[in-house]
Write a protein that holds these residues in place. Structure first.
Motif: not given
Length: 137
Positions: A115-137
């Motif tokens: 899945t790491n290789q697939l995510a890298t190959a697809l260059q997936l954007p990180v979901d906002a809920v997974f990003d500590a800088d953007r996640a809403t508490p």
């Protein structure tokens, strides 16, 4: 084939002897593996590396010692370090890892690799809920 050779009378140096004695005491074993014997070509590197390994792997923490070894195996597999895969698999088994746990660990490592290789190959954007800088508490 190694790139350096350990000294013949490696423990003649008091700094090496001190590290090796601490390894023996910490692990409650007379065995000092090749990682330390070969790192002793550089005394400062030997001392720093052992201090860090002891602090992370041998000091009680929030992670169980078996979990630490299993994480070490996973990273070693990912990095292709045969030596570390062997030594930490042996350590995990000594700490009680069962064949079923090892099989599950390898299933997780292989799935994560895929899945790491697939995510890298697809260059997936990180979901906002997974990003500590953007996640809403």
């Amino acid at each position: 084939m190694s790139t350096v050779m350990p000294a013949e009378d490696i423990e003649a140096d008091p700094r090496v002897r001190a590290v090796f004695d601490d390894i023996r005491a910490t692990r409650k074993s007379d065995f000092v593996n090749n990682m330390w014997r070969y790192l002793a070509f550089d005394l400062a590197l030997l001392e720093r590396t052992w201090a860090e390994v002891k602090a992370v792997m041998a000091t009680p923490s929030t992670l169980d010692p078996l979990v630490k070894e299993m994480l070490y195996i996973a990273v070693s597999v990912t990095n292709g370090c045969s030596y570390c895969v062997h030594s930490h698999t042996a350590a995990a088994k000594a700490k009680g890892m069962t064949d079923a746990q090892y099989a599950e660990l390898l299933a997780i490592v292989s799935l994560a690799g895929k899945t790491n290789q697939l995510a890298t190959a697809l260059q997936l954007p990180v979901d906002a809920v997974f990003d500590a800088d953007r996640a809403t508490p």
